[in-house]
Scaffold this motif. Structure first.
Motif, PDB file in Angstrom:
ATOM      1  N   ILE A   1     -20.826  14.929  -5.245  1.00 52.64           N
ATOM      2  CA  ILE A   1     -19.779  13.907  -5.183  1.00 52.64           C
ATOM      3  C   ILE A   1     -20.388  12.516  -5.299  1.00 52.64           C
ATOM      4  CG2 ILE A   1     -18.058  12.847  -3.656  1.00 52.64           C
ATOM      5  CD1 ILE A   1     -17.326  15.700  -2.776  1.00 52.64           C
ATOM      6  N   ARG A   2     -21.500  12.270  -4.617  1.00 57.12           N
ATOM      7  CA  ARG A   2     -22.187  10.973  -4.735  1.00 57.12           C
ATOM      8  C   ARG A   2     -22.638  10.728  -6.165  1.00 57.12           C
ATOM      9  NH1 ARG A   2     -24.619  12.464   0.027  1.00 57.12           N
ATOM     10  NH2 ARG A   2     -26.534  13.000  -1.052  1.00 57.12           N
TER      11      ARG A   2
ATOM     12  N   THR B   1     -20.630  19.763  -3.610  1.00 60.29           N
ATOM     13  CA  THR B   1     -21.383  19.349  -2.433  1.00 60.29           C
ATOM     14  C   THR B   1     -21.305  17.830  -2.303  1.00 60.29           C
ATOM     15  OG1 THR B   1     -23.446  19.061  -3.638  1.00 60.29           O
ATOM     16  CG2 THR B   1     -22.992  21.269  -2.768  1.00 60.29           C
ATOM     17  N   ASN B   2     -21.717  17.323  -1.156  1.00 61.83           N
ATOM     18  CA  ASN B   2     -21.717  15.875  -0.953  1.00 61.83           C
ATOM     19  C   ASN B   2     -22.634  15.171  -1.950  1.00 61.83           C
ATOM     20  OD1 ASN B   2     -19.878  15.933   1.120  1.00 61.83           O
ATOM     21  ND2 ASN B   2     -21.423  16.066   2.729  1.00 61.83           N
TER      22      ASN B   2
END
Length: 102
Positions: free
Chosen positions: A11-12, A7-8
């Motif tokens: 990734i962050r 998910t974003n």
């Protein structure tokens, strides 16, 4: 084994972890060789999250090298900045990085 989907938020999280890392591998003029893929696989198994430097001058050639490296190692491309790429693949035996929930 296929590359995990992230998910974003995950990734962050991984980009934050990678910020302080030094590049572990360098791809030179020979490109993606079986020896490089084997070394990359071992580095990902040991560390899960690594930085790779790519020496190609052309932006498109760099992008293709990074994409082929990630595909060959069943890794996820977390980030690409200039000549440096961050790759992630969870370890099969000893998970070190605990991702936030999806």
């Amino acid at each position: 084994m296929t590359a995990p989907s992230l998910t974003n938020a995950q990734i962050r999280f991984l980009r934050g972890h990678a910020h302080g890392l030094k590049a572990m591998l360098q791809v030179g003029g020979k490109g993606v060789t079986p020896a490089l893929v084997a070394e990359l696989g071992q580095a990902l198994e040991d560390h899960e999250l690594i930085k790779v430097k790519v020496g190609a001058e052309d932006r498109e050639a760099r992008r293709e090298l990074i994409d082929s490296l990630a595909a060959a190692a069943d890794a996820v491309l977390v980030q690409r900045i200039g000549h440096t790429a961050v790759l992630y693949r969870p370890s099969r035996d000893k998970r070190q990085i605990v991702l936030p929930r999806a």
